[in-house]
Design a protein around this motif. Structure first.
Motif, PDB file in Angstrom:
ATOM      1  N   LEU A 190       0.815  -1.217   0.000  1.00 50.78           N
ATOM      2  CA  LEU A 190       0.000   0.000   0.000  1.00 50.78           C
ATOM      3  C   LEU A 190       0.847   1.265   0.000  1.00 50.78           C
ATOM      4  N   GLY A 191       2.129   1.123   0.321  1.00 49.05           N
ATOM      5  CA  GLY A 191       2.997   2.293   0.390  1.00 49.05           C
ATOM      6  C   GLY A 191       2.688   3.184   1.572  1.00 49.05           C
ATOM      7  N   GLU A 192       2.226   2.575   2.672  1.00 53.27           N
ATOM      8  CA  GLU A 192       1.832   3.339   3.848  1.00 53.27           C
ATOM      9  C   GLU A 192       2.625   2.901   5.077  1.00 53.27           C
ATOM     10  N   ASP A 193       2.850   3.860   5.974  1.00 49.62           N
ATOM     11  CA  ASP A 193       3.388   3.519   7.281  1.00 49.62           C
ATOM     12  C   ASP A 193       2.356   2.637   7.988  1.00 49.62           C
ATOM     13  N   PRO A 194       2.777   1.518   8.578  1.00 52.62           N
ATOM     14  CA  PRO A 194       1.806   0.627   9.238  1.00 52.62           C
ATOM     15  C   PRO A 194       0.927   1.332  10.260  1.00 52.62           C
ATOM     16  N   SER A 195       1.461   2.345  10.934  1.00 49.28           N
ATOM     17  CA  SER A 195       0.692   3.038  11.966  1.00 49.28           C
ATOM     18  C   SER A 195      -0.470   3.836  11.399  1.00 49.28           C
ATOM     19  N   ALA A 209      -1.426 -10.198  15.395  1.00 49.79           N
ATOM     20  CA  ALA A 209      -0.406 -10.215  14.349  1.00 49.79           C
ATOM     21  C   ALA A 209      -0.278  -8.848  13.692  1.00 49.79           C
ATOM     22  N   ALA A 210      -1.419  -8.197  13.434  1.00 55.34           N
ATOM     23  CA  ALA A 210      -1.395  -6.882  12.807  1.00 55.34           C
ATOM     24  C   ALA A 210      -0.744  -5.845  13.726  1.00 55.34           C
ATOM     25  N   ARG A 211      -1.083  -5.891  15.021  1.00 56.62           N
ATOM     26  CA  ARG A 211      -0.481  -4.941  15.966  1.00 56.62           C
ATOM     27  C   ARG A 211       1.031  -5.117  16.046  1.00 56.62           C
ATOM     28  N   SER A 212       1.490  -6.368  15.992  1.00 60.66           N
ATOM     29  CA  SER A 212       2.933  -6.603  16.077  1.00 60.66           C
ATOM     30  C   SER A 212       3.662  -6.059  14.862  1.00 60.66           C
ATOM     31  N   ALA A 213       2.917  -5.842  13.756  1.00 57.63           N
ATOM     32  CA  ALA A 213       3.502  -5.233  12.561  1.00 57.63           C
ATOM     33  C   ALA A 213       3.334  -3.721  12.570  1.00 57.63           C
ATOM     34  N   GLY A 214       2.697  -3.185  13.624  1.00 57.41           N
ATOM     35  CA  GLY A 214       2.576  -1.741  13.761  1.00 57.41           C
ATOM     36  C   GLY A 214       1.247  -1.153  13.349  1.00 57.41           C
ATOM     37  N   LEU A 215       0.273  -1.999  12.969  1.00 56.27           N
ATOM     38  CA  LEU A 215      -1.027  -1.491  12.555  1.00 56.27           C
ATOM     39  C   LEU A 215      -1.900  -1.179  13.773  1.00 56.27           C
ATOM     40  N   GLN A 216      -2.860  -0.278  13.584  1.00 54.21           N
ATOM     41  CA  GLN A 216      -3.926  -0.097  14.562  1.00 54.21           C
ATOM     42  C   GLN A 216      -4.947  -1.221  14.344  1.00 54.21           C
ATOM     43  N   THR A 217      -5.598  -1.659  15.402  1.00 51.13           N
ATOM     44  CA  THR A 217      -6.556  -2.756  15.263  1.00 51.13           C
ATOM     45  C   THR A 217      -7.791  -2.533  16.131  1.00 51.13           C
ATOM     46  N   ILE A 218      -8.926  -3.016  15.638  1.00 52.46           N
ATOM     47  CA  ILE A 218     -10.164  -3.067  16.403  1.00 52.46           C
ATOM     48  C   ILE A 218     -10.848  -4.382  16.073  1.00 52.46           C
ATOM     49  N   ILE A 219     -11.460  -4.998  17.075  1.00 55.72           N
ATOM     50  CA  ILE A 219     -12.169  -6.258  16.878  1.00 55.72           C
ATOM     51  C   ILE A 219     -13.672  -6.008  16.843  1.00 55.72           C
ATOM     52  N   LEU A 220     -14.330  -6.613  15.863  1.00 61.94           N
ATOM     53  CA  LEU A 220     -15.779  -6.526  15.718  1.00 61.94           C
ATOM     54  C   LEU A 220     -16.452  -7.644  16.498  1.00 61.94           C
ATOM     55  N   GLN A 221     -17.494  -7.293  17.235  1.00 60.53           N
ATOM     56  CA  GLN A 221     -18.315  -8.276  17.934  1.00 60.53           C
ATOM     57  C   GLN A 221     -19.690  -8.328  17.265  1.00 60.53           C
ATOM     58  N   LEU A 248     -13.593   8.812  11.250  1.00 60.61           N
ATOM     59  CA  LEU A 248     -12.158   8.627  11.053  1.00 60.61           C
ATOM     60  C   LEU A 248     -11.585   9.796  10.247  1.00 60.61           C
ATOM     61  N   GLN A 249     -10.398  10.230  10.634  1.00 61.04           N
ATOM     62  CA  GLN A 249      -9.781  11.369   9.972  1.00 61.04           C
ATOM     63  C   GLN A 249      -8.393  10.997   9.450  1.00 61.04           C
ATOM     64  N   LEU A 250      -7.964  11.726   8.423  1.00 59.93           N
ATOM     65  CA  LEU A 250      -6.601  11.584   7.920  1.00 59.93           C
ATOM     66  C   LEU A 250      -5.636  12.227   8.891  1.00 59.93           C
ATOM     67  N   PRO A 251      -4.404  11.703   9.011  1.00 59.68           N
ATOM     68  CA  PRO A 251      -3.401  12.362   9.850  1.00 59.68           C
ATOM     69  C   PRO A 251      -3.078  13.742   9.305  1.00 59.68           C
ATOM     70  N   GLU A 252      -2.744  14.658  10.191  1.00 57.77           N
ATOM     71  CA  GLU A 252      -2.374  16.007   9.737  1.00 57.77           C
ATOM     72  C   GLU A 252      -0.979  16.004   9.168  1.00 57.77           C
TER      73      GLU A 252
END
Length: 252
Positions: A190-195, A209-221, A248-252
């Motif tokens: 994707l060419g994006e910083d994982p964060s 697994a995603a968090r360990s790669a630096g991504l933000q994560t949320i679980i759906l119930q 959700l907003q884009l980073p500044e």
């Protein structure tokens, strides 16, 4: 509840249990593939080089040798019935085998195109997709189902064509969903910083697994999802649907 100040550039969504009910996958798609695999193979076995390649890849799956060894008369040559029965066996075991997923996608394509199948999405999904796109975010998909199967669910969804909202698709060709490297591969593609990537899933192991790669994560119930343990609830951010994520907003 998720922070109202959460920022991201990409929303990466799982399908089963996240955008789409588990029951649709297990009670509609899987039975359709099982019921139609023999007919599909009979019609395409000789004419399709893609199907021939899928069959060769299925024969390389470790379970194939185990399966054929149990036959009373192991086949000297591959035939439609053996592959049909093996595919049904893999579906029953819900094994995440890439050539199986590819074959299922081809079978489902016929069902979607004839109107026998329509892709399920939860009611909040179309509005969330629209809100995220209007905010300038990209939406990508990562599912164990093949890329082709992913596109079919959204193109032929019960609320119309949602495929135009999606900018990228990933399946197990980038790696398995509970391996950290898979998410690093996605971020690189994707060419994006994982964060700057927010991953939405119903599976705690995938979130970890995603968090360990630096991504933000949320679980759906979602309704019908596997219940979480107390530890999983404590260690993960949880939401019931996408409605709280419209801002959700884009980073500044």
């Amino acid at each position: 509840m998720p922070s109202t100040e959460r920022v991201a550039k990409v929303v990466l969504v799982d399908i089963e249990g996240t955008t789409t009910s588990i029951s649709f996958v297990h009670d509609v798609l899987f039975p359709y593939a099982k019921n139609n695999v023999k007919k599909f193979l009979e019609e395409s076995w000789e004419s399709s080089s893609e199907v021939k390649q899928i069959v060769r890849e299925l024969q390389q799956v470790p379970q194939y040798a185990e399966y054929t060894a149990t036959l009373r008369v192991p086949p000297k040559e591959v035939d439609v019935q053996v592959i049909t029965d093996f595919v049904r066996y893999l579906i029953d075991k819900d094994l995440k085998v890439t050539p199986l997923k590819t074959l299922q996608g081809l079978i489902w394509q016929q069902g979607y195109e004839t109107g026998e199948l329509m892709g399920h999405v939860f009611d909040d999904v179309p509005g969330a997709f629209e809100a995220w796109r209007e905010a300038g975010l990209r939406i990508a998909v990562y599912s164990s189902g093949s890329v082709a199967a992913q596109k079919l669910i959204f193109r032929y969804s019960i609320v119309g064509d949602l495929l135009t909202h999606l900018s990228a698709h990933f399946d197990t060709h980038v790696g398995h969903k509970q391996e950290s490297q898979s998410y690093a591969n996605i971020a690189k593609s994707l060419g994006e910083d994982p964060s700057h990537i927010l991953f939405l899933t119903d599976i705690p192991g995938e979130a970890a697994a995603a968090r360990s790669a630096g991504l933000q994560t949320i679980i759906l119930q979602r309704p019908g999802n596997t219940p979480l343990t107390d530890d999983q609830k404590y260690s993960n951010e949880l939401i019931a649907d996408f409605s709280s994520l419209h801002t959700l907003q884009l980073p500044e």
